[in-house]
Scaffold this active site. Structure first.
Site, PDB file in Angstrom:
ATOM      1  N   GLU A  56      31.116 -15.615  -0.437  1.00 33.51           N
ATOM      2  CA  GLU A  56      32.723 -15.702  -0.540  1.00 33.51           C
ATOM      3  C   GLU A  56      33.298 -17.274  -0.592  1.00 33.51           C
ATOM      4  OE1 GLU A  56      31.998 -12.222   2.279  1.00 33.51           O
ATOM      5  OE2 GLU A  56      30.976 -14.204   1.636  1.00 33.51           O
ATOM      6  N   SER A 172     -13.448  -6.409 -10.413  1.00 31.40           N
ATOM      7  CA  SER A 172     -12.021  -6.189 -10.718  1.00 31.40           C
ATOM      8  C   SER A 172     -11.491  -7.397 -11.292  1.00 31.40           C
ATOM      9  CB  SER A 172     -11.351  -6.170  -9.327  1.00 31.40           C
ATOM     10  OG  SER A 172     -11.665  -7.072  -8.473  1.00 31.40           O
ATOM     11  N   TRP A 174     -11.033 -10.052 -14.537  1.00 33.67           N
ATOM     12  CA  TRP A 174      -9.503 -10.011 -14.226  1.00 33.67           C
ATOM     13  C   TRP A 174      -8.854  -8.996 -15.032  1.00 33.67           C
ATOM     14  CZ3 TRP A 174      -7.472 -12.484 -10.114  1.00 33.67           C
ATOM     15  CH2 TRP A 174      -8.117 -14.044  -9.932  1.00 33.67           C
ATOM     16  N   GLY A 310      -6.964  -3.590  -0.700  1.00 39.37           N
ATOM     17  CA  GLY A 310      -7.716  -2.786  -1.081  1.00 39.37           C
ATOM     18  C   GLY A 310      -7.146  -1.270  -0.830  1.00 39.37           C
ATOM     19  N   PRO A 311      -7.943  -0.284  -1.488  1.00 38.42           N
ATOM     20  CA  PRO A 311      -7.210   0.883  -1.559  1.00 38.42           C
ATOM     21  C   PRO A 311      -7.209   1.735   0.117  1.00 38.42           C
ATOM     22  CG  PRO A 311      -9.242   0.956  -2.559  1.00 38.42           C
ATOM     23  CD  PRO A 311      -8.980  -0.342  -2.622  1.00 38.42           C
ATOM     24  N   SER A 316      -3.557   3.577   3.988  1.00 37.84           N
ATOM     25  CA  SER A 316      -3.199   3.728   5.220  1.00 37.84           C
ATOM     26  C   SER A 316      -1.616   3.434   5.468  1.00 37.84           C
ATOM     27  CB  SER A 316      -3.773   2.800   6.244  1.00 37.84           C
ATOM     28  OG  SER A 316      -5.091   3.031   6.143  1.00 37.84           O
TER      29      SER A 316
END
Length: 378
Positions: A56, A172, A174, A310-311, A316
């Site tokens: 404002e 992994s 790229w 990671g997975p 979790s």
């Protein structure tokens, strides 16, 4: 520029507010627009940095005398308290604004409607709730920190068309292309912390720093933030001398969160290397309690946290209902194989769609990749 309706002016203010993402936290993102009674734009502003003038005030200063009898559109209720800056309600009243249109009220205990009450008591016409759903969504991370003392958790991963983040051998690099990698660094620059796990540290040896190229900065708006790197490591052994996280310690701080069973000698070793250590025991099997970690990050006043992990750790957070927003890069590649790795482990949901539904979904193309961004519907 002339706005045809209150909604049009507020949508413009919301777009302005989003420019503050990654720059204003722990404050909320706020935008403001001043118009004449018939909708002609006079001035605009947005909150640009924590501790600096609010949206404002930026708009009022730009308008000068033209603010008298004007209409103020602001995405969030003006503050009415003395903090790092004076109350915005005082500035609005002093400028002679006649009408104030607000996206949503400020739920913070030190405001909570009192700003609107003060403006109404002074005789201003005040309207609330214009584009209220969008305005409320915009400040959701701020509300999370204010009312629950926890940060907003973003999860990011890159995957192939068949939903894999690694091959059956664990390879992994790229998956995503150059434009996606540039955007990752922009995303990091907007965060206050980046969280990963011990497995990722051992396997990928990441730096988790912000490395913006000139091309990346020009293509995407970035912030100048240096996020805290956070490693969840039950035994405190993943961070070793010479690793990427330690080599870049002069560039960004590092916090290692360990479980109850971590030897004190490991904690002292890490501290001797210049690493912050947090004991956050109480997790399953003596592991790190992710709730305790988020509570600590909230205690430090951090609003936005990015999961790059990671997975296992991702699962979790997902199983605990602690993921708020997704940034998923999809590359035009196929891996195949039942043993290839997906992005989210853990127990998962029993039913589809269950709670795993996104809202405020946005798709964009980055080179050959697609980026999906959205929030988990609550």
């Amino acid at each position: 520029m002339r706005f045809a309706s209150d909604e049009d002016a507020m949508q413009y203010a919301l777009r302005l507010a989003r420019r503050g993402f990654g720059r204003v936290e722990p404050n909320p993102q706020v935008g403001a627009v001043l118009t004449t009674a018939d909708g002609q734009l006079i001035a605009e502003g947005w909150h640009q940095e924590c501790g600096g003038p609010h949206a404002e005030v930026h708009a009022l200063r730009a308008a000068g005398e033209r603010a008298r009898d004007a209409v103020l559109y602001v995405t969030l209720e003006p503050c009415c308290h003395h903090g790092r800056t004076p109350p915005c309600t005082d500035a609005v009243l002093a400028a002679g604004v006649r009408r104030v249109v607000v996206g949503c009220a400020d739920p913070a205990p030190h405001v909570a409607g009192r700003g609107l009450q003060q403006l109404r008591a002074a005789g201003l016409v005040v309207e609330e709730g214009v584009c209220g759903v969008e305005a409320t969504s915009l400040i959701a991370p701020f509300v999370r920190l204010q009312l629950q003392q926890r940060p907003w958790v973003h999860a990011k991963w890159a995957m192939t068309l068949d939903g894999r983040v690694a091959s059956r051998t664990g390879h992994s690099r790229w998956i995503s292309g150059t434009s996606s990698l540039q955007y990752v660094h922009v995303l990091r620059s907007r965060m206050e912390a980046i969280v990963t796990g011990a497995g990722t540290v051992r396997t990928d040896d990441p730096q988790l720093t912000v490395r913006l190229t000139e091309a990346g900065e020009s293509e995407f708006p970035a912030a100048a933030r240096v996020p805290l790197r956070v490693v969840l490591d039950t035994h405190g052994t993943a961070v070793q001398a010479g690793c990427g996280l330690l080599r870049t310690l002069p560039l960004a701080p590092l916090l290692v969160c360990v479980g109850a069973g971590c030897a004190e000698a490991e904690c002292e070793r890490l501290r001797g290397l210049g690493v912050q250590v947090l004991r956050a025991g109480g997790g399953a099997g003596g592991g790190v309690d992710i709730g305790q970690v988020l509570t600590e990050l909230g205690r430090r006043g951090l609003t936005h946290v990015l999961l790059e992990c990671g997975p296992g750790l991702m699962g979790s957070f997902w199983d605990a209902g602690l993921v708020d927003e997704l940034h998923v890069f999809v590359a035009p590649k196929l891996v195949g194989g039942a043993a290839a790795v997906g992005p989210v482990g853990g127990l998962g949901l029993e039913l589809i769609p269950g709670r795993g539904v996104l809202e405020d979904v946005n798709w964009r193309q980055l080179g050959d990749d697609l980026l999906l961004e959205g929030r988990i519907r609550r």
